[in-house]
Design a protein around this motif. Structure first.
Motif, PDB file in Angstrom:
ATOM      1  N   LEU A 159       0.777  -1.215   0.026  1.00 23.69           N
ATOM      2  CA  LEU A 159       0.239   0.009  -0.029  1.00 23.69           C
ATOM      3  C   LEU A 159       0.851   1.145  -0.059  1.00 23.69           C
ATOM      4  CD1 LEU A 159      -2.754  -1.261   2.579  1.00 23.69           C
ATOM      5  CD2 LEU A 159      -2.694  -1.289   0.216  1.00 23.69           C
ATOM      6  N   ASP A 160       0.454   2.242  -0.892  1.00 24.38           N
ATOM      7  CA  ASP A 160       1.177   3.498  -0.924  1.00 24.38           C
ATOM      8  C   ASP A 160       0.083   4.813  -0.243  1.00 24.38           C
ATOM      9  OD1 ASP A 160       2.771   5.733  -1.548  1.00 24.38           O
ATOM     10  OD2 ASP A 160       1.973   5.766  -3.572  1.00 24.38           O
ATOM     11  N   PHE A 161       0.345   4.898   0.986  1.00 27.63           N
ATOM     12  CA  PHE A 161      -0.299   5.919   1.705  1.00 27.63           C
ATOM     13  C   PHE A 161       0.234   7.415   1.101  1.00 27.63           C
ATOM     14  CE2 PHE A 161      -0.519   2.238   4.220  1.00 27.63           C
ATOM     15  CZ  PHE A 161      -1.922   1.919   4.617  1.00 27.63           C
ATOM     16  N   SER A 162      -0.458   7.783   0.246  1.00 28.90           N
ATOM     17  CA  SER A 162       0.001   9.088  -0.505  1.00 28.90           C
ATOM     18  C   SER A 162      -1.365  10.004  -0.731  1.00 28.90           C
ATOM     19  CB  SER A 162       0.436   8.894  -1.632  1.00 28.90           C
ATOM     20  OG  SER A 162      -0.095   8.124  -2.714  1.00 28.90           O
ATOM     21  N   ILE A 163      -2.377   9.532  -0.741  1.00 25.27           N
ATOM     22  CA  ILE A 163      -3.724  10.328  -0.741  1.00 25.27           C
ATOM     23  C   ILE A 163      -4.074  10.932   0.270  1.00 25.27           C
ATOM     24  CG2 ILE A 163      -5.957  10.523  -1.891  1.00 25.27           C
ATOM     25  CD1 ILE A 163      -3.880   9.823  -3.851  1.00 25.27           C
ATOM     26  N   PRO A 164      -4.147  12.473   0.606  1.00 28.54           N
ATOM     27  CA  PRO A 164      -4.763  12.930   1.810  1.00 28.54           C
ATOM     28  C   PRO A 164      -6.334  12.844   1.871  1.00 28.54           C
ATOM     29  CG  PRO A 164      -4.155  14.591   0.052  1.00 28.54           C
ATOM     30  CD  PRO A 164      -3.613  13.163  -0.426  1.00 28.54           C
ATOM     31  N   VAL A 165      -6.816  12.545   2.900  1.00 31.38           N
ATOM     32  CA  VAL A 165      -8.146  12.507   3.101  1.00 31.38           C
ATOM     33  C   VAL A 165      -8.774  13.346   4.388  1.00 31.38           C
ATOM     34  CG1 VAL A 165      -8.416  10.466   1.588  1.00 31.38           C
ATOM     35  CG2 VAL A 165      -8.111  10.255   4.395  1.00 31.38           C
ATOM     36  N   ALA A 166      -9.746  13.983   4.377  1.00 31.49           N
ATOM     37  CA  ALA A 166     -10.272  14.577   5.453  1.00 31.49           C
ATOM     38  C   ALA A 166     -11.097  13.733   6.370  1.00 31.49           C
ATOM     39  CB  ALA A 166     -11.217  15.698   5.155  1.00 31.49           C
ATOM     40  N   LEU A 173      -3.384  10.113   5.652  1.00 29.57           N
ATOM     41  CA  LEU A 173      -3.168   9.661   4.489  1.00 29.57           C
ATOM     42  C   LEU A 173      -3.745   8.342   4.124  1.00 29.57           C
ATOM     43  CD1 LEU A 173       0.491  10.734   4.376  1.00 29.57           C
ATOM     44  CD2 LEU A 173      -1.243  11.754   3.161  1.00 29.57           C
ATOM     45  N   ALA A 174      -4.281   8.164   2.824  1.00 28.83           N
ATOM     46  CA  ALA A 174      -4.839   6.743   2.431  1.00 28.83           C
ATOM     47  C   ALA A 174      -4.158   6.230   1.224  1.00 28.83           C
ATOM     48  CB  ALA A 174      -6.203   6.882   2.277  1.00 28.83           C
ATOM     49  N   ALA A 175      -4.393   4.799   1.050  1.00 28.51           N
ATOM     50  CA  ALA A 175      -3.753   4.246  -0.192  1.00 28.51           C
ATOM     51  C   ALA A 175      -4.745   3.827  -0.943  1.00 28.51           C
ATOM     52  CB  ALA A 175      -2.829   2.907   0.581  1.00 28.51           C
ATOM     53  N   PRO A 176      -4.506   4.213  -2.219  1.00 24.29           N
ATOM     54  CA  PRO A 176      -5.468   3.775  -3.344  1.00 24.29           C
ATOM     55  C   PRO A 176      -5.707   2.355  -3.719  1.00 24.29           C
ATOM     56  CG  PRO A 176      -3.634   4.942  -4.198  1.00 24.29           C
ATOM     57  CD  PRO A 176      -3.252   4.765  -2.889  1.00 24.29           C
ATOM     58  N   VAL A 192     -13.891  -1.707  -8.679  1.00 25.71           N
ATOM     59  CA  VAL A 192     -14.250  -0.346  -7.886  1.00 25.71           C
ATOM     60  C   VAL A 192     -12.939   0.276  -7.165  1.00 25.71           C
ATOM     61  CG1 VAL A 192     -15.803   0.463  -6.257  1.00 25.71           C
ATOM     62  CG2 VAL A 192     -16.263  -1.378  -7.614  1.00 25.71           C
ATOM     63  N   HIS A 193     -12.852   1.435  -7.571  1.00 21.00           N
ATOM     64  CA  HIS A 193     -11.918   2.321  -6.902  1.00 21.00           C
ATOM     65  C   HIS A 193     -11.936   2.462  -5.419  1.00 21.00           C
ATOM     66  CE1 HIS A 193      -9.446   3.046 -10.443  1.00 21.00           C
ATOM     67  NE2 HIS A 193     -10.365   3.073 -11.153  1.00 21.00           N
ATOM     68  N   ALA A 194     -11.113   2.424  -4.577  1.00 19.86           N
ATOM     69  CA  ALA A 194     -11.370   2.637  -3.186  1.00 19.86           C
ATOM     70  C   ALA A 194     -10.017   3.162  -2.525  1.00 19.86           C
ATOM     71  CB  ALA A 194     -11.548   1.342  -2.520  1.00 19.86           C
ATOM     72  N   LEU A 195     -10.124   3.545  -1.270  1.00 18.13           N
ATOM     73  CA  LEU A 195      -8.940   3.896  -0.404  1.00 18.13           C
ATOM     74  C   LEU A 195      -8.901   3.065   0.780  1.00 18.13           C
ATOM     75  CD1 LEU A 195      -9.451   7.789  -0.544  1.00 18.13           C
ATOM     76  CD2 LEU A 195      -7.717   6.418  -1.845  1.00 18.13           C
ATOM     77  N   VAL A 196      -7.613   3.056   1.250  1.00 17.29           N
ATOM     78  CA  VAL A 196      -7.406   2.220   2.537  1.00 17.29           C
ATOM     79  C   VAL A 196      -6.751   3.165   3.466  1.00 17.29           C
ATOM     80  CG1 VAL A 196      -6.253   0.318   3.626  1.00 17.29           C
ATOM     81  CG2 VAL A 196      -7.019  -0.116   1.441  1.00 17.29           C
ATOM     82  N   THR A 197      -7.290   3.366   4.613  1.00 22.32           N
ATOM     83  CA  THR A 197      -6.836   4.234   5.640  1.00 22.32           C
ATOM     84  C   THR A 197      -5.880   3.545   6.556  1.00 22.32           C
ATOM     85  OG1 THR A 197      -8.344   3.837   7.278  1.00 22.32           O
ATOM     86  CG2 THR A 197      -8.993   5.522   5.852  1.00 22.32           C
ATOM     87  N   ARG A 198      -4.956   4.433   7.210  1.00 27.21           N
ATOM     88  CA  ARG A 198      -4.045   3.742   8.186  1.00 27.21           C
ATOM     89  C   ARG A 198      -4.797   3.408   9.207  1.00 27.21           C
ATOM     90  NH1 ARG A 198       1.173   4.518   7.092  1.00 27.21           N
ATOM     91  NH2 ARG A 198       1.942   6.057   5.678  1.00 27.21           N
ATOM     92  N   SER A 199      -4.250   2.465  10.030  1.00 26.27           N
ATOM     93  CA  SER A 199      -4.990   1.867  11.375  1.00 26.27           C
ATOM     94  C   SER A 199      -5.046   3.023  12.264  1.00 26.27           C
ATOM     95  CB  SER A 199      -3.779   0.789  12.172  1.00 26.27           C
ATOM     96  OG  SER A 199      -3.484  -0.140  11.091  1.00 26.27           O
ATOM     97  N   GLY A 200      -6.446   3.024  12.813  1.00 23.68           N
ATOM     98  CA  GLY A 200      -7.027   3.811  13.814  1.00 23.68           C
ATOM     99  C   GLY A 200      -7.573   5.164  13.460  1.00 23.68           C
ATOM    100  N   VAL A 201      -7.584   5.281  12.054  1.00 17.89           N
ATOM    101  CA  VAL A 201      -8.363   6.291  11.198  1.00 17.89           C
ATOM    102  C   VAL A 201      -9.912   6.440  11.417  1.00 17.89           C
ATOM    103  CG1 VAL A 201      -8.470   7.850   9.307  1.00 17.89           C
ATOM    104  CG2 VAL A 201      -6.383   7.062  10.319  1.00 17.89           C
TER     105      VAL A 201
END
Length: 234
Positions: A159-166, A173-176, A192-201
């Protein structure tokens, strides 16, 4: 009779073990169907024992046992034959009282009841794994919690956590990722395009617009959320 009833008891035990432990089909039947048939034969053995015992006492007792046995077996067979319709009625009844239960209507609409906190929870499957989502039109994509990502086929090392999310706690940061298949009720969408957040978010997965915008329509009607696939009959 002890011998016949012992066979019935063994069949009941086989039905129980099949229902609890079997995963693969048996003789072309699902584990549930096989367990039901074994249980039915077990009951038949018990009833046969009652009939034989009745005739040993008096012929009238035997005739009564036959009448009761035939009535009970007929009711069970009819109930089993109509199990699909009965399950739909049960689903509708449960959907009226259970927060978050997802029900598929006769015409293929996916319906969920509003929870007491005002949200809608939908049960689904991501890459073949059971998953629960919060319906969220404010999320531009489907969002998955990092805590479930590995189970759903996304290894943290990839996973590449490079996408900022509110988020409610600020920016993270989340990974596409791309979900191979996402199913909610009778509706399945692929790639289906999705994002994976970091733990605890996040505390729950979000069913966002990258899935919802593919639907034929969706609406909130009273305390019901209704999703319709593009092929759903209206």
């Amino acid at each position: 009779m002890p011998g016949i009833r012992s066979i019935g008891a063994l069949l009941f035990l086989a039905a129980l073990l099949t229902g609890l432990l079997a995963e693969a089909p048996l003789a072309g039947l699902s584990p549930g169907e096989a367990a039901g048939i074994l249980g039915l034969f077990g009951l038949a053995m018990f009833l046969a024992g009652s009939i034989v015992e009745g005739f040993t006492k008096h012929w009238t007792h035997g005739v009564q046992a036959i009448a009761v046995s035939c009535g009970l077996l007929t009711a069970l067979v009819v109930t089993y034959a109509a199990r699909g319709e009965l399950q739909m009625v049960l689903d509708r009844a449960i959907g009226d009282i259970a927060d978050g239960r997802t029900v598929v209507s006769e015409n293929g609409e996916v319906v969920a009841a509003r929870r007491t906190d005002g949200s809608f929870i939908l049960t689904g499957r991501v890459n073949g794994r059971d998953t629960r989502f919060i319906f969220d039109t404010g999320a531009s994509t489907v969002v998955l919690r990092a805590e479930r990502a590995a189970d759903l086929g996304f290894k943290e090392a990839d996973l590449d956590f490079s996408i900022p999310v509110a988020t409610a706690n600020g920016t993270a940061l989340a990974a596409p990722v791309v979900i191979d298949s996402l199913t909610v009720g009778s509706i399945t969408e692929r790639n289906v395009h999705a994002l994976v957040t970091r733990s605890g978010v996040l505390h729950a997965n979000l069913l966002g617009m990258s899935f919802l915008e593919r639907l034929g329509s969706y609406e909130v009607r009273g305390n019901r959320l209704i999703l319709r696939g593009k092929e759903t009959r209206t």
